[in-house]
Design a protein around this motif. Structure first.
Motif, PDB file in Angstrom:
ATOM      1  N   UNK A  54       0.852  -1.209   0.000  1.00  0.00           N
ATOM      2  CA  UNK A  54       0.000   0.000   0.000  1.00  0.00           C
ATOM      3  C   UNK A  54       0.885   1.255   0.000  1.00  0.00           C
ATOM      4  N   UNK A  55       1.994   1.218   0.764  1.00  0.00           N
ATOM      5  CA  UNK A  55       2.918   2.362   0.742  1.00  0.00           C
ATOM      6  C   UNK A  55       3.409   2.603  -0.694  1.00  0.00           C
ATOM      7  N   UNK A  56       3.699   1.526  -1.418  1.00  0.00           N
ATOM      8  CA  UNK A  56       4.175   1.707  -2.802  1.00  0.00           C
ATOM      9  C   UNK A  56       3.071   2.206  -3.735  1.00  0.00           C
ATOM     10  N   UNK A  57       1.829   1.790  -3.479  1.00  0.00           N
ATOM     11  CA  UNK A  57       0.707   2.340  -4.254  1.00  0.00           C
ATOM     12  C   UNK A  57       0.575   3.835  -3.980  1.00  0.00           C
ATOM     13  N   UNK A  61       0.970   6.912  -6.608  1.00  0.00           N
ATOM     14  CA  UNK A  61      -0.130   7.868  -6.704  1.00  0.00           C
ATOM     15  C   UNK A  61       0.383   9.302  -6.557  1.00  0.00           C
ATOM     16  N   UNK A  62       1.214   9.560  -5.534  1.00  0.00           N
ATOM     17  CA  UNK A  62       1.712  10.924  -5.304  1.00  0.00           C
ATOM     18  C   UNK A  62       2.686  11.309  -6.422  1.00  0.00           C
ATOM     19  N   UNK A  63       3.578  10.381  -6.784  1.00  0.00           N
ATOM     20  CA  UNK A  63       4.587  10.682  -7.808  1.00  0.00           C
ATOM     21  C   UNK A  63       3.977  10.801  -9.197  1.00  0.00           C
ATOM     22  N   UNK A 107      10.039   0.623  -4.104  1.00  0.00           N
ATOM     23  CA  UNK A 107       9.866  -0.611  -4.880  1.00  0.00           C
ATOM     24  C   UNK A 107       8.923  -0.397  -6.073  1.00  0.00           C
ATOM     25  N   UNK A 108       8.167   0.694  -6.057  1.00  0.00           N
ATOM     26  CA  UNK A 108       7.144   0.918  -7.083  1.00  0.00           C
ATOM     27  C   UNK A 108       7.796   1.014  -8.463  1.00  0.00           C
ATOM     28  N   UNK A 109       7.389   0.127  -9.399  1.00  0.00           N
ATOM     29  CA  UNK A 109       8.052   0.086 -10.713  1.00  0.00           C
ATOM     30  C   UNK A 109       8.056   1.434 -11.424  1.00  0.00           C
ATOM     31  N   UNK A 110       6.916   2.145 -11.415  1.00  0.00           N
ATOM     32  CA  UNK A 110       6.876   3.417 -12.157  1.00  0.00           C
ATOM     33  C   UNK A 110       7.769   4.474 -11.529  1.00  0.00           C
TER      34      UNK A 110
ATOM     35  N   UNK B 163      11.742  -4.743 -13.335  1.00  0.00           N
ATOM     36  CA  UNK B 163      11.888  -3.396 -13.870  1.00  0.00           C
ATOM     37  C   UNK B 163      13.338  -3.205 -14.319  1.00  0.00           C
ATOM     38  N   UNK B 164      13.500  -2.833 -15.558  1.00  0.00           N
ATOM     39  CA  UNK B 164      14.853  -2.670 -16.108  1.00  0.00           C
ATOM     40  C   UNK B 164      15.402  -1.306 -15.686  1.00  0.00           C
ATOM     41  N   UNK B 165      16.343  -1.314 -14.743  1.00  0.00           N
ATOM     42  CA  UNK B 165      16.929  -0.061 -14.268  1.00  0.00           C
ATOM     43  C   UNK B 165      18.459  -0.204 -14.196  1.00  0.00           C
ATOM     44  N   UNK B 166      19.095  -0.490 -15.347  1.00  0.00           N
ATOM     45  CA  UNK B 166      20.539  -0.759 -15.320  1.00  0.00           C
ATOM     46  C   UNK B 166      21.371   0.460 -14.922  1.00  0.00           C
TER      47      UNK B 166
END
Lengths: 204, 204
Positions: A54-57, A61-63, A107-110, B163-166
């Motif tokens: 949830x922290x990563x969601x 959301x904020x970013x 950890x959030x991919x985006x 996630x590709x973050x090289x």
């Protein structure tokens, strides 16, 4: 029994509710989210990867309010400065999320993708790899400190007759009402000038 | 009934308890303080000037760890830089107090006196009155953002195969373990250089 058309729980509603709680009280718990959504705590956990999920969601959301096209600007310093401005605006909308997000691992991919783009910008501009994260983190510390400052009261220093602070009074009168913005500009100008000097040293 | 030798409540114990609560949960309530001290909520209010009064006691308590002699150093820029370092260390000990203190007006006399001294340092060094608060606030935003960063996990970016973050990986490997300190140095150097340039412009 038929399934309801609108699911009571989904990641979007869980994220919105967590953000409301953080905006109100600076933190959230999974039982609080469940209560607001009229669901069981266990049901919330079915939709997310634990509290950390949830922290990563929340982070995504904020970013998501940071304009990613800023990092496409040229030259590199215009891009970095525009990113910093958009970053401050995004987090100023949710100042109470700042401590929570700054003290949890990303950890959030985006969001990781956005760091990848910022790092790429600086490496491609000629920065040495060891210079990149200190610069990005210094910029983030300034940006997030300045975003918190935007949530400060209009009158931040309440002078009284009990304490003699004539020079503080003089400085406060002279600065005028746009103190927070002027302070951010001073910090950002200082950091951008230093970034240009660091790049010159790294590419020498 | 005799009075107890050690009073159950005094400002010192109320402040300590409020700080414990803030360290644990980022905020406090007066009923929570009363409960921990085994007292009635109303009794707590007898000793302090409301909830806002407790916030100011917290501010004095956290700020008391800032070494005030830093502001006596010479020249002015050595003093300002030493103050910023001591300020960061003081607030890094209580990162969860940062948002609370940054968003409440400053009323604590000893803290106002510290601002008076910092303002006096800069005015006496030749800064224009309108330049002083933006510089001090910019420095505070960097200091407090950097103090929050000291509370971040050792591994702040958790890269995954998904996630590709090289290039982020490259930058993280290059920076080594003292990321937070190196970022603070970058920010502080940039801001101090800019402060010297502002003073040169103001005294021209």
């Amino acid at each position: 029994m038929g399934r309801p058309r609108t699911p009571l729980l989904d990641r979007e509603r869980i994220t919105e509710t967590a953000l409301q709680l953080v905006d109100e009280q600076g933190d959230f718990s999974v039982p609080q989210i469940a209560k607001r959504l009229g669901a069981q705590t266990g049901s919330v956990y079915h939709h997310v990867d634990g509290r950390d999920g949830i922290v990563e969601l929340l982070r995504e959301r904020v970013a998501s309010a940071i304009d990613p096209s800023t990092l496409d600007a040229a030259p590199w310093d215009a891009a970095l400065e525009a990113w910093a401005r958009s970053y401050r605006a995004a987090f100023a909308a949710h100042p109470r999320a700042i401590p929570l997000l700054m003290t949890s691992p990303v950890r959030a991919p985006r969001v990781l993708e956005q760091y990848e783009r910022a790092v790429t910008l600086l490496l491609d501009a000629g920065f040495a790899p060891r210079s990149v994260m200190p610069l990005i983190v210094a910029l983030e510390n300034l940006v997030l400190g300045s975003a918190l400052d935007l949530a400060a009261p209009e009158t931040m220093w309440e002078l009284t007759a009990d304490t003699a602070t004539p020079r503080l009074a003089e400085a406060l009168t002279a600065v005028g009402p746009d103190r927070a913005d002027r302070a951010f500009e001073v910090g950002l100008t200082g950091l951008m000038n230093h970034a240009r000097a660091l790049r010159t040293a790294d590419t020498a």
